[in-house]
Design a protein around this motif. Structure first.
Motif, PDB file in Angstrom:
ATOM      1  N   VAL A  59     -11.979   1.583  15.439  1.00 24.00           N
ATOM      2  CA  VAL A  59     -11.136   1.260  14.287  1.00 24.00           C
ATOM      3  C   VAL A  59     -11.588  -0.104  13.778  1.00 24.00           C
ATOM      4  O   VAL A  59     -11.502  -1.108  14.488  1.00 24.00           O
ATOM      5  CB  VAL A  59      -9.639   1.236  14.655  1.00 24.00           C
ATOM      6  N   LYS A 115      -5.147  -3.226  10.645  1.00 24.60           N
ATOM      7  CA  LYS A 115      -6.048  -2.457  11.508  1.00 24.60           C
ATOM      8  C   LYS A 115      -5.451  -2.228  12.894  1.00 24.60           C
ATOM      9  O   LYS A 115      -5.471  -1.106  13.410  1.00 24.60           O
ATOM     10  CB  LYS A 115      -7.391  -3.181  11.618  1.00 24.60           C
ATOM     11  N   SER A 134      -4.372   1.174  14.817  1.00 25.89           N
ATOM     12  CA  SER A 134      -4.921   1.527  16.128  1.00 25.89           C
ATOM     13  C   SER A 134      -3.803   1.875  17.103  1.00 25.89           C
ATOM     14  O   SER A 134      -3.891   2.860  17.846  1.00 25.89           O
ATOM     15  CB  SER A 134      -5.753   0.369  16.688  1.00 25.89           C
ATOM     16  N   ASP A 179     -10.103  -0.934  19.290  1.00 23.82           N
ATOM     17  CA  ASP A 179      -9.643  -1.789  18.201  1.00 23.82           C
ATOM     18  C   ASP A 179     -10.568  -3.002  18.128  1.00 23.82           C
ATOM     19  O   ASP A 179     -10.542  -3.865  19.006  1.00 23.82           O
ATOM     20  CB  ASP A 179      -8.192  -2.225  18.452  1.00 23.82           C
ATOM     21  N   ILE A 189     -13.115   4.685  12.019  1.00 20.08           N
ATOM     22  CA  ILE A 189     -12.118   4.709  10.944  1.00 20.08           C
ATOM     23  C   ILE A 189     -12.005   3.282  10.416  1.00 20.08           C
ATOM     24  O   ILE A 189     -11.827   2.342  11.186  1.00 20.08           O
ATOM     25  CB  ILE A 189     -10.754   5.197  11.454  1.00 20.08           C
TER      26      ILE A 189
END
Length: 433
Positions: free
Chosen positions: A141, A150, A154, A252, A277
């Motif tokens: 992520v 973000k 996550s 993450d 992502i």
């Protein structure tokens, strides 16, 4: 005997005594380490940073070959291809063909050693591959800039996958700004060590978490590390953390495209990563950085699973708004109670209406238009929901109740689309079978 001879004699005698004392001290130290490893006594705190950062890890079984004084610590010397702690910020690594020769090596105290040292594969990469062999899917992520949500995404992605009965791990490699422990309600927890390696901290039996945030003696402790030290800790997370059998490992990453991103791709091997992502907000200043993030993924061979547009307008029920009246002098008067009562009496149909407004300028088409231009999937939009922000602050899933009535359905739709695009939804059928 002359003065020179006497001086030499005394010096030799003193040197002999010091060598004997050193040998005795070393023997006692080694004996103590062996006894400690044998009985499994709790491990004391040791430094793993340049300026006194403490790491508290309690052990069940000690592996002397991997740990100093039984305590897990990040590598700090150039051994088996490790990056030395005094290296320049963008060190290519002692095993790199450009070691000691690249522009990043200029002025490094290890430049000559690295340039002449024999090159070869990093043995830790093999150990990492063995650890990751039990992980079916790995998802990064990313974000081009900070503050776009973000880590919130996550955390909620991990919660959602765990709720589907998958075995999930969440690895926080944002070394300087670890927020995952708070977002999963794990503040104050410690990492433990067993004979299998470092044990993640578990939210549920099928959701484990690893973060440097568990290692800080104080929540406000600053992690002031250069790139090589951060890279070393990421490698140790991948090499020493025992996840067991995992369906998903969500990573993450910090914002941007820096050392941590290069390290995670290099250590995991881009071919074994399912994809990334990328989280953004609608305004152009964020999308500019996302374009760089997409470019990074293409250059290192990581598939872009899709873009998520977070904070896509403020949405919440009308009755949750605070109403203010502005006076002629510019003073704001709270009239929330009056407005709510007025709506209940005069316009009850407004009680179930959700009001939305644009917070960021999306006149340029936002993330959806950028995805069309760059040829990457657009997964969807998540509105700026105060209830989602509250869930993140409290460290809980937004899917377990109806409080996040605006953001939870949007997140669920994005996650389902991501899994459908990658054929991962079949795993649900297999798990149910």
């Amino acid at each position: 005997m002359n003065c020179i001879g006497l001086s030499r004699s005394l010096s030799l005698s003193l040197a002999h005594r010091l060598s004997v004392l050193f040998a005795l001290s070393l023997s006692c130290f080694q004996l103590g380490r062996s006894f400690s490893a044998l009985v499994g006594t709790p491990i004391s705190t040791v430094d793993i940073a340049e300026k006194g950062l403490k790491v508290s890890v309690k052990a069940f079984t000690v592996k002397r070959s991997q740990y100093l004084k039984g305590k897990a610590k990040a590598p700090i010397i150039m051994e088996n291809g490790e990056i030395p702690e005094n290296a320049n910020e963008h060190c290519p690594g002692p095993q790199s063909d450009s070691a000691g020769k690249s522009d990043a090596c200029e002025g490094c105290p290890n430049q000559q050693i690295c340039a002449t040292a024999p090159k070869g594969p990093d043995p830790d990469v093999v150990a990492i591959a063995e650890r990751m062999a039990t992980v079916k899917h790995k998802i990064l992520v990313l974000s081009g800039k900070g503050g776009v949500g973000k880590s919130t995404f996550s955390a909620q992605l991990a919660f959602a996958l765990a709720a589907m009965d998958f075995q999930v791990g969440l690895l926080d490699i944002d070394i300087c700004g670890p927020s995952i422990p708070k977002m999963l309600g794990l503040e104050g927890q410690e990492i433990h060590q067993s004979n299998l390696g470092w044990s993640p901290v578990y939210v549920e039996s099928n959701l484990g978490v690893m973060s440097i945030g568990f290692m800080l003696p104080e929540p406000d402790e600053a992690v002031i590390w250069r790139g090589p030290r951060k890279n070393a800790l990421i490698k140790q997370f991948l090499k020493d953390v025992y996840w067991g059998e995992l369906d998903f490992l969500v990573v993450d990453a910090p914002p941007g495209t820096s050392d941590e991103h290069i390290s995670i791709v290099q250590y995991l091997d881009a071919g074994s990563i399912d994809g990334a992502i990328i989280v953004t907000t609608p305004q152009q200043v964020s999308l500019i950085d996302v374009r760089k993030e997409v470019s990074f993924c293409k250059k290192v061979g990581v598939q872009v699973l899709g873009i998520v547009e977070n904070m896509s307008g403020l949405c919440q029920p009308v009755m949750d708004f605070k109403f203010l009246r502005m006076t002629e002098t510019g003073e704001q008067i709270d009239v929330t109670e009056w407005a709510r009562e007025h709506l209940k009496e005069r316009a009850p149909e407004f009680l179930n209406i959700i009001a939305c407004t644009e917070v960021f300028d999306s006149s340029g088409g936002g993330a959806e238009r950028m995805c069309r231009e760059m040829g990457v999937p657009f997964l969807g939009k998540v509105p700026l929901d105060p209830q989602l922000c509250k869930a993140a602050e409290e460290g809980r899933s937004c899917f377990v109740d109806q409080k996040c009535g605006v953001s939870a359905p949007a997140l669920k739709k994005i996650i389902d689309k991501m899994m459908e695009n990658q054929g991962l939804s079949r795993m649900l059928v297999d798990n149910d079978a």
